[in-house]
Design an enzyme around this catalytic site. Sequence first.
Site, PDB file in Angstrom:
ATOM      1  N   HIS A  97       0.826  -1.214   0.000  1.00 13.95           N
ATOM      2  CA  HIS A  97       0.000   0.000   0.000  1.00 13.95           C
ATOM      3  C   HIS A  97       0.856   1.259   0.000  1.00 13.95           C
ATOM      4  CE1 HIS A  97       0.229   1.130   4.332  1.00 13.95           C
ATOM      5  NE2 HIS A  97       0.236  -0.169   4.558  1.00 13.95           N
ATOM      6  N   ASP A 118       5.957   1.019   6.913  1.00 15.19           N
ATOM      7  CA  ASP A 118       4.524   0.834   6.657  1.00 15.19           C
ATOM      8  C   ASP A 118       3.991   1.905   5.727  1.00 15.19           C
ATOM      9  OD1 ASP A 118       1.546   0.753   8.790  1.00 15.19           O
ATOM     10  OD2 ASP A 118       1.941  -0.046   6.785  1.00 15.19           O
ATOM     11  N   GLU A 152      -5.155   2.193   2.338  1.00 14.62           N
ATOM     12  CA  GLU A 152      -5.178   0.949   3.132  1.00 14.62           C
ATOM     13  C   GLU A 152      -5.419   1.260   4.596  1.00 14.62           C
ATOM     14  OE1 GLU A 152      -2.919  -0.036   5.553  1.00 14.62           O
ATOM     15  OE2 GLU A 152      -3.554  -2.101   5.827  1.00 14.62           O
ATOM     16  N   GLU A 153      -4.801   2.311   5.079  1.00 15.72           N
ATOM     17  CA  GLU A 153      -4.806   2.621   6.519  1.00 15.72           C
ATOM     18  C   GLU A 153      -6.174   3.061   7.049  1.00 15.72           C
ATOM     19  OE1 GLU A 153      -2.381   1.829   8.260  1.00 15.72           O
ATOM     20  OE2 GLU A 153      -0.477   2.182   7.269  1.00 15.72           O
ATOM     21  N   ASP A 180       3.297  -5.909   3.189  1.00 12.82           N
ATOM     22  CA  ASP A 180       3.034  -4.759   4.048  1.00 12.82           C
ATOM     23  C   ASP A 180       3.950  -4.870   5.258  1.00 12.82           C
ATOM     24  OD1 ASP A 180       0.010  -3.321   5.575  1.00 12.82           O
ATOM     25  OD2 ASP A 180       2.104  -2.683   5.550  1.00 12.82           O
ATOM     26  N   HIS A 257       2.904   4.161  12.106  1.00 13.81           N
ATOM     27  CA  HIS A 257       1.809   5.137  12.345  1.00 13.81           C
ATOM     28  C   HIS A 257       2.268   6.297  13.211  1.00 13.81           C
ATOM     29  CE1 HIS A 257      -1.284   1.677  11.558  1.00 13.81           C
ATOM     30  NE2 HIS A 257      -0.403   1.822  10.583  1.00 13.81           N
TER      31      HIS A 257
END
Length: 292
Positions: A97, A118, A152-153, A180, A257
């Site tokens: 992603h 990520d 995606e998130e 991922d 994140h």
Amino acid sequence: SYVIDQQSVVTPILSQMQASNIGQTIVDLSANTNRYYTSSSGVAASNWLRQKWTTLAGGRADITVEQFSHPNWAQKSVIATIQGTDNGSEVIVMGAHLDSINQSGGSGETMRAPGADDDASGVASLTEVLRALVQANYKPRRTLKFMAYAAEEVGLRGSQEIANSFAAANVNVVGVLQLDMTNYKGAANDIYLFSDYTDSAQNTFLSNLIATYLPTLRVGTDRCGYACSDHASWNAKGYFASMPFEAGMSSSNPYIHTANDTYANMGSQADHALKFARMAAAYAVELGSDGP
Ligand SMILES: N[C@H](Cc1ccc(I)cc1)C(=O)NO
Ligand SMILES: [Zn+2]
Ligand SMILES: [Zn+2]
């Protein structure tokens, strides 16, 4: 079929793949303020990748690079297609992603979300596969599709729209691989194959590919316990998906994140991601070389 019989093609390709190429793509992608699905930098990252994959395609007539527009948000997914020679109706999808997120929120425009692991690591791994296949002048019998998913998130939304459109069009996708987070080596084993929302037969094929082509690597298994990445979008439509992952549940990258998901926080090297790129290249050639 899951027969492994392309060693003469795969081995030379794997030997010319390089971690430094993967690292450069991670650096380039994570230089964007963020790659959030509604931000201008998220849109810019999509356009940048489209251009990069177009350049790597090197004018080959059997390779097209396009952006898949999503009606409800700005960031487009990027899809590179290597059209199969005599079995092109059967399609292999390899995805990662493109988007990134900072869990502390903030406005999309100013949020710092480098997303180096990520999931720039997954996009970079696939980018190195594309480069290596083109450099080797490999022509698959089945069609190969490289996909960098938007959004995606925020609920696997980009891959959901793509997988649903493929299912609606009855596209014969014979296998899906999701990368991922490939570059943070948090655990003892090298590659962890997730057992939920995936296909067990394809997972066995992947472990056989690793045993054949990357025999020094140690394989583990784990579960997400929820639909934790884009493979779940394909699994939901009945397609066979696999998700090889960087570590076990408890030892994956703690920085994701956040603004600290950086290349530097992975040691400023991409040796772990190279393992995934090589596994993906072997997957693409072994599955891609099957005739009708
Ligand atoms: N939740 C996933 C990352 C993720 C996936 C599996 C495990 I175990 C730990 C973390 C995500 O953020 N994907 O973008
Ligand atoms: Zn994430
Ligand atoms: Zn992710």
